[in-house]
Design a protein around this motif. Structure first.
Motif, PDB file in Angstrom:
ATOM      1  N   GLN A   1      -4.171  -1.490  -4.028  1.00 42.70           N
ATOM      2  CA  GLN A   1      -3.850  -0.513  -2.982  1.00 42.70           C
ATOM      3  C   GLN A   1      -5.083  -0.127  -2.154  1.00 42.70           C
ATOM      4  O   GLN A   1      -5.019  -0.065  -0.932  1.00 42.70           O
ATOM      5  CB  GLN A   1      -3.194   0.733  -3.590  1.00 42.70           C
TER       6      GLN A   1
ATOM      7  N   PHE B   1       5.588   2.923   6.096  1.00 39.09           N
ATOM      8  CA  PHE B   1       5.723   3.598   4.798  1.00 39.09           C
ATOM      9  C   PHE B   1       6.194   2.662   3.693  1.00 39.09           C
ATOM     10  O   PHE B   1       6.280   3.070   2.544  1.00 39.09           O
ATOM     11  CB  PHE B   1       6.651   4.811   4.926  1.00 39.09           C
ATOM     12  N   GLY B   2       6.508   1.430   4.061  1.00 39.26           N
ATOM     13  CA  GLY B   2       6.889   0.446   3.056  1.00 39.26           C
ATOM     14  C   GLY B   2       8.387   0.314   2.910  1.00 39.26           C
ATOM     15  O   GLY B   2       9.155   0.993   3.598  1.00 39.26           O
ATOM     16  N   PRO B   3       8.823  -0.561   1.989  1.00 39.89           N
ATOM     17  CA  PRO B   3      10.258  -0.788   1.806  1.00 39.89           C
ATOM     18  C   PRO B   3      10.947   0.477   1.309  1.00 39.89           C
ATOM     19  O   PRO B   3      10.282   1.392   0.810  1.00 39.89           O
ATOM     20  CB  PRO B   3      10.306  -1.890   0.740  1.00 39.89           C
TER      21      PRO B   3
ATOM     22  N   HIS C   1       6.222  -1.050  -6.673  1.00 40.06           N
ATOM     23  CA  HIS C   1       5.199  -0.311  -7.421  1.00 40.06           C
ATOM     24  C   HIS C   1       5.433   1.189  -7.536  1.00 40.06           C
ATOM     25  O   HIS C   1       4.749   1.849  -8.312  1.00 40.06           O
ATOM     26  CB  HIS C   1       3.830  -0.519  -6.746  1.00 40.06           C
ATOM     27  N   SER C   2       6.361   1.729  -6.732  1.00 37.96           N
ATOM     28  CA  SER C   2       6.464   3.185  -6.633  1.00 37.96           C
ATOM     29  C   SER C   2       6.610   3.895  -7.972  1.00 37.96           C
ATOM     30  O   SER C   2       5.908   4.864  -8.241  1.00 37.96           O
ATOM     31  CB  SER C   2       7.637   3.580  -5.744  1.00 37.96           C
TER      32      SER C   2
ATOM     33  N   ASN D   1       8.097   6.307  -0.851  1.00 35.53           N
ATOM     34  CA  ASN D   1       8.046   5.782   0.527  1.00 35.53           C
ATOM     35  C   ASN D   1       9.063   6.506   1.413  1.00 35.53           C
ATOM     36  O   ASN D   1       8.743   6.914   2.534  1.00 35.53           O
ATOM     37  CB  ASN D   1       8.353   4.279   0.541  1.00 35.53           C
TER      38      ASN D   1
HETATM   39  N1  ACO Z   1       2.376  -3.351   5.316  1.00 37.83           N
HETATM   40  C1  ACO Z   1       2.027  -4.349   4.494  1.00 37.83           C
HETATM   41  N2  ACO Z   1       2.447  -4.421   3.205  1.00 37.83           N
HETATM   42  C2  ACO Z   1       3.251  -3.439   2.756  1.00 37.83           C
HETATM   43  C3  ACO Z   1       3.643  -2.360   3.558  1.00 37.83           C
HETATM   44  C4  ACO Z   1       3.185  -2.341   4.897  1.00 37.83           C
HETATM   45  N3  ACO Z   1       3.505  -1.367   5.752  1.00 37.83           N
HETATM   46  N4  ACO Z   1       4.425  -1.538   2.826  1.00 37.83           N
HETATM   47  C5  ACO Z   1       4.531  -2.096   1.611  1.00 37.83           C
HETATM   48  N5  ACO Z   1       3.833  -3.251   1.564  1.00 37.83           N
HETATM   49  C6  ACO Z   1       3.757  -4.200   0.455  1.00 37.83           C
HETATM   50  C7  ACO Z   1       3.087  -3.611  -0.749  1.00 37.83           C
HETATM   51  O1  ACO Z   1       1.695  -3.762  -0.655  1.00 37.83           O
HETATM   52  C8  ACO Z   1       3.697  -4.413  -1.862  1.00 37.83           C
HETATM   53  O2  ACO Z   1       3.137  -5.722  -1.888  1.00 37.83           O
HETATM   54  P1  ACO Z   1       2.138  -6.227  -3.078  1.00 37.83           P
HETATM   55  O3  ACO Z   1       2.859  -6.019  -4.359  1.00 37.83           O
HETATM   56  O4  ACO Z   1       1.849  -7.649  -2.761  1.00 37.83           O
HETATM   57  O5  ACO Z   1       0.915  -5.377  -2.975  1.00 37.83           O
HETATM   58  C9  ACO Z   1       5.122  -4.598  -1.395  1.00 37.83           C
HETATM   59  O6  ACO Z   1       5.078  -4.469   0.019  1.00 37.83           O
HETATM   60  C10 ACO Z   1       6.107  -3.597  -1.996  1.00 37.83           C
HETATM   61  O7  ACO Z   1       5.807  -2.259  -1.567  1.00 37.83           O
HETATM   62  P2  ACO Z   1       5.592  -1.014  -2.561  1.00 37.83           P
HETATM   63  O8  ACO Z   1       5.932  -1.415  -3.956  1.00 37.83           O
HETATM   64  O9  ACO Z   1       6.289   0.158  -1.997  1.00 37.83           O
HETATM   65  O10 ACO Z   1       3.980  -0.869  -2.458  1.00 37.83           O
HETATM   66  P3  ACO Z   1       3.071   0.400  -2.706  1.00 37.83           P
HETATM   67  O11 ACO Z   1       3.522   1.180  -3.877  1.00 37.83           O
HETATM   68  O12 ACO Z   1       1.663  -0.066  -2.689  1.00 37.83           O
HETATM   69  O13 ACO Z   1       3.332   1.321  -1.397  1.00 37.83           O
HETATM   70  C11 ACO Z   1       2.065   1.943   0.563  1.00 37.83           C
HETATM   71  C12 ACO Z   1       2.958   0.879  -0.111  1.00 37.83           C
HETATM   72  C13 ACO Z   1       2.879   3.201   0.786  1.00 37.83           C
HETATM   73  C14 ACO Z   1       1.586   1.383   1.904  1.00 37.83           C
HETATM   74  C15 ACO Z   1       0.870   2.257  -0.372  1.00 37.83           C
HETATM   75  O14 ACO Z   1       0.215   1.066  -0.745  1.00 37.83           O
HETATM   76  C16 ACO Z   1      -0.144   3.181   0.218  1.00 37.83           C
HETATM   77  O15 ACO Z   1       0.063   4.380   0.292  1.00 37.83           O
HETATM   78  N6  ACO Z   1      -1.339   2.646   0.610  1.00 37.83           N
HETATM   79  C17 ACO Z   1      -2.444   3.428   1.114  1.00 37.83           C
HETATM   80  C18 ACO Z   1      -2.345   3.690   2.574  1.00 37.83           C
HETATM   81  C19 ACO Z   1      -2.581   2.468   3.405  1.00 37.83           C
HETATM   82  O16 ACO Z   1      -2.857   1.367   2.975  1.00 37.83           O
HETATM   83  N7  ACO Z   1      -2.539   2.642   4.705  1.00 37.83           N
HETATM   84  C20 ACO Z   1      -2.869   1.562   5.608  1.00 37.83           C
HETATM   85  C21 ACO Z   1      -2.329   1.760   6.941  1.00 37.83           C
HETATM   86  S1  ACO Z   1      -2.801   3.263   7.662  1.00 37.83           S
HETATM   87  C22 ACO Z   1      -4.252   3.036   8.482  1.00 37.83           C
HETATM   88  O17 ACO Z   1      -5.067   2.341   8.038  1.00 37.83           O
HETATM   89  C23 ACO Z   1      -4.465   3.700   9.783  1.00 37.83           C
END
Ligand code: ACO
Length: 308
Positions: free
Chosen positions: A36, A197-199, A206-207, A220
């Motif tokens: 993450q 915000f993701g799926p 992973h939530s 999400n």
């Molecule tokens: N873009 C790319 N990949 C994504 C996105 C997205 N918007 N949303 C989800 N995914 C990916 C996840 O990384 C995961 O893939 P992986 O297992 O290969 O890593 C898969 O889709 C399933 O998603 P979740 O199980 O919901 O993943 P997770 O619990 O990590 O939640 C979230 C996703 C909310 C983005 C979390 O990782 C998070 O809060 N990250 C920190 C914030 C962040 O990265 N912000 C970046 C953009 S904001 C900015 O930089 C201005």
């Protein structure tokens, strides 16, 4: 039998205390944090591209200076986050290698193009707005170095959000052409911002575990809802429409009803097939290769200094 330290880890999590780099932690906790935090860092670095695209074309010197400072902030966030990831026992070279080889992800949102100056406003208002909604709870995440890094990052993101809002406000209160340009940008950035915000919770891998470990504090869908509720009154002040004919206040539920983003599109963009994925990666690889001499020179200088 639980490994030594496991009990302590569970107690710390239950007591809302921070886990620090030298504490025992489950391998999967370490792994998910590296994933993450690295994705987050990569997003900041790739996120410099769509906005960097407008530095030379910002309409005034003052706006150029502000945008330049903002893009520099993103670089700082990336480096700050790589440093937080490094406390988990991985080094930055490995992380950067995983980005340029495509083995680690970055946010879907940065694979959309910035076509007009109003896009810089929409990115600040919506994309940085979504980032804040997602990241403020991360200031309370259970891993100390990540939580602490988020405090400063969120302060800077708030400034970014305000500068975007101000750009859109200026345009929407300008000429008819400027207002149309602002509306067009909001029309294009709304759904991709919701998808950040993701799926949906039901499809989020992973939530559940991340919430149990208090890495994630909200799901999400909960954060997406919070974001919609925040944007509606702001859109009114901007005098711009959110491009969702079904968007309305649901008094019974005490929240806005809204149309979900296209999650098939999100998955396609995550897998590498968005409008700008190839361009973003090619640019990143080129910048990395072009910077090789700087890294080599810095390493040689450090070695010389250490020897002296
Ligand atoms: N873009 C790319 N990949 C994504 C996105 C997205 N918007 N949303 C989800 N995914 C990916 C996840 O990384 C995961 O893939 P992986 O297992 O290969 O890593 C898969 O889709 C399933 O998603 P979740 O199980 O919901 O993943 P997770 O619990 O990590 O939640 C979230 C996703 C909310 C983005 C979390 O990782 C998070 O809060 N990250 C920190 C914030 C962040 O990265 N912000 C970046 C953009 S904001 C900015 O930089 C201005």
């Amino acid at each position: 039998e639980a490994p030594t330290g496991a009990l302590h880890f569970d107690e710390l999590i239950a007591a809302e205390q921070k886990i620090e780099p030298r504490d025992w932690m489950p391998d999967a906790y370490r792994k998910t944090l590296i994933r993450q935090i690295a994705q987050h860092a990569h997003s900041e670095i790739i996120g410099m591209q769509p906005e960097g695209n407008w530095i030379s074309r910002a309409p005034t010197l003052k706006r150029k200076a502000i945008l330049l400072a903002k893009v520099q902030d993103e670089a700082g966030h990336g480096l700050y986050l790589y440093a937080a990831a490094e406390t988990l026992g991985i080094n930055r070279d490995e992380l950067v290698e995983m980005l340029v080889s495509g083995r680690q992800k970055y946010s879907s949102i940065f694979n959309y193009p910035t076509l007009t100056w109003a896009d810089i406003g929409a990115i600040g208002w919506l994309v940085d707005g979504a980032a804040i909604v997602n990241q403020v709870p991360l200031c309370r995440c259970s891993y100390g170095p990540y939580a602490r890094a988020m405090i400063r990052i969120c302060k800077e993101e708030s400034f970014h959000q305000r500068q975007g809002y101000e750009i859109l406000y200026t345009l929407s209160h300008g000429t008819a052409g400027q207002k149309a340009m602002a509306q067009d940008a909001v029309d294009r950035w709304w759904y991709p911002s919701l998808a950040m915000f993701g799926p949906p919770d039901g499809d989020s891998t992973h939530s559940e575990q991340s919430m149990a470990w208090k890495i994630k504090r909200f799901s999400n869908d909960d954060l997406r809802q919070k974001f919609v509720d925040m944007c509606v009154p702001q859109a009114e002040i901007l005098d711009l429409k959110l491009p969702d004919p079904d968007l309305h206040w649901n008094a019974e539920e005490g929240r806005h009803h809204y149309t979900q983003p296209d999650y098939t599109e999100l998955m396609r963009v995550i897998k590498g097939d968005g409008p700008c994925n190839r361009q973003r990666m090619a640019h990143r690889r080129r910048a990395h290769d072009d910077g090789a001499w700087v890294r080599e020179a810095a390493a040689a200088y450090a070695k010389k200094k250490a020897a002296a």
